[in-house]
Design an enzyme around this catalytic site. Structure first.
Site, PDB file in Angstrom:
ATOM      1  N   GLU A   1      44.962  40.226  47.629  1.00  0.00           N
ATOM      2  CA  GLU A   1      46.313  40.248  48.192  1.00  0.00           C
ATOM      3  C   GLU A   1      47.255  39.390  47.366  1.00  0.00           C
ATOM      4  O   GLU A   1      48.441  39.712  47.218  1.00  0.00           O
ATOM      5  CB  GLU A   1      46.276  39.760  49.644  1.00  0.00           C
ATOM      6  CG  GLU A   1      47.574  39.962  50.423  1.00  0.00           C
ATOM      7  CD  GLU A   1      48.566  38.821  50.297  1.00  0.00           C
ATOM      8  OE1 GLU A   1      49.723  38.998  50.733  1.00  0.00           O
ATOM      9  OE2 GLU A   1      48.207  37.749  49.752  1.00  0.00           O
TER      10      GLU A   1
ATOM     11  N   ASP B   1      41.228  36.283  49.446  1.00  0.00           N
ATOM     12  CA  ASP B   1      41.517  35.581  48.200  1.00  0.00           C
ATOM     13  C   ASP B   1      42.574  34.504  48.396  1.00  0.00           C
ATOM     14  O   ASP B   1      43.341  34.507  49.376  1.00  0.00           O
ATOM     15  CB  ASP B   1      41.962  36.554  47.114  1.00  0.00           C
ATOM     16  CG  ASP B   1      43.246  37.308  47.474  1.00  0.00           C
ATOM     17  OD1 ASP B   1      43.379  37.704  48.645  1.00  0.00           O
ATOM     18  OD2 ASP B   1      44.103  37.486  46.586  1.00  0.00           O
TER      19      ASP B   1
END
Length: 367
Positions: free
Chosen positions: A125, A72
């Site tokens: 994350e 991400d």
């Protein structure tokens, strides 16, 4: 495959990942691309219940080196373009560059027969580290852990500060603005000032890594209701319970809710993991820097939970994280692949897996 074609494929993986937008919670397309690329490199690939992409390659009975990067990115669409061997785009540095480097390096390292190399593209994350928490809860510990974050190809990161993030909610009875009664927005502001006094800048001598530092990340409210969100970067040994008790003394009847608390983490410079990586970095780049970071990463979650040696490594300049100028030098990216490809088997050879240790055989591990 010819060396020049290997380089092309390594760059193709990076660019392909960067061209796919993947905000936290929206990583499925990027994950599918990574899975396809790793399958083509010879990995056994699966996607777990939360969307983490996990690829394994190498000797199933050998020591396990796990590499965890994240799929991400933060918000912000940047046009993907290449100029003078610089690749621009969201995620080039944080952290698709390190993730792509790990995928290709693991495949190259597997040819050594020295161990089992596991590459994980983790989800969220940049938000709640949902992917890392799921890994910690569902997988057995590897023998060593490498986190894919931008250290620069000539550096190794051995520590991250922790984080304590909490929310303050307060309400007050309606009152006229001419009244001396408390107003909710003022109480929220007062609490923030109290936190700054509890964690004053410069109160501790020495490096910033060993200090706590607060940040006000949200403040909303009016006369009757208000809330504040405060994020504190914390050093090793920080007593979070004692600090929160002190904060509550200034809460004026409001409620303190902890949103996130992860400890600081640091691996000693003399650990075999660090020495092995540092030696390879020095050979490949001519020098090596050992760093600690003031933020946090998935290393903070996984290393304490698994109790294994850990460090972070990856190409890219972390000063470009989250900026509108985010880009990576492709030559540095390829050096990062080479460093990992050499360091991984060297590291695996320093790890032992006695036959009589529980979990030392592939059927005893959940990877």
């Amino acid at each position: 495959m010819r060396a020049d074609l290997v380089r092309v494929e390594e760059t193709r993986t990076l660019r392909g990942l960067v061209e796919i937008p993947s905000l936290s919670g929206e990583e499925a397309e990027a994950g599918a691309f990574l899975a396809e690329r790793m399958t083509g490199l010879g990995y056994e690939v699966r996607t777990d219940a939360v969307g983490n992409v996990i690829g394994e390659i190498g000797d199933p009975a050998g020591p396990v080196v796990m590499m965890v990067g994240h799929l991400d990115t933060v918000p912000g669409i940047l046009p993907v373009r290449e100029s003078d061997r610089l690749l621009f785009g969201r995620g080039t540095v944080d952290a698709k560059g390190p993730l792509a480097a790990m995928a290709h390096a693991g495949a190259r390292a597997a040819a050594s027969g020295a161990g089992r190399f596991v590459v994980v593209g983790a989800v969220e994350e940049e938000a709640t580290s949902r992917g890392a928490h799921h890994l910690a809860a569902t997988l057995d510990a590897p023998d060593a852990l490498v986190i894919g974050e931008p250290s620069g190809s000539g550096a190794v990161v051995v520590g991250y500060r922790g984080v304590l993030r909490f929310r303050y909610d307060v309400s007050c009875p309606p009152a006229h603005t001419s009244s001396p009664a408390d107003r909710a927005a003022e109480l929220a502001s007062d609490l923030w000032q109290a936190v700054r006094e509890l964690l004053p800048a410069g109160a501790v001598d020495g490096p910033l890594f060993d200090r706590a530092s607060p940040a006000l990340v949200g403040l909303e409210g009016g006369l009757t209701r208000a809330h504040a969100e405060i994020s504190c970067r914390i050093p090793r040994g920080f007593d979070a319970d004692r600090f929160l008790d002190a904060v509550r003394e200034h809460a004026a009847g409001g409620e303190i809710t902890v949103i996130e608390h992860v400890p600081a983490v640091r691996t000693g410079r003399g650990a075999p993991l660090v020495r092995t990586f540092a030696d390879v970095v020095r050979r490949r780049t001519g020098d090596v820097s050992i760093k600690v970071k003031l933020g946090t990463s998935d290393m903070n979650i996984l290393a304490p939970r698994w109790g294994v040696p850990a460090l972070a490594y990856g190409p890219g300049d972390s000063r470009l994280d989250h900026t509108d100028e985010e880009h990576i030098c492709l030559e540095e990216y390829l050096i990062g692949v080479d460093v990992l490809a050499e360091a991984l088997p060297a590291l695996a050879q320093t790890l032992t897996r006695p036959a009589d240790v529980p979990g030392s055989h592939p059927e005893g591990r959940r990877l």
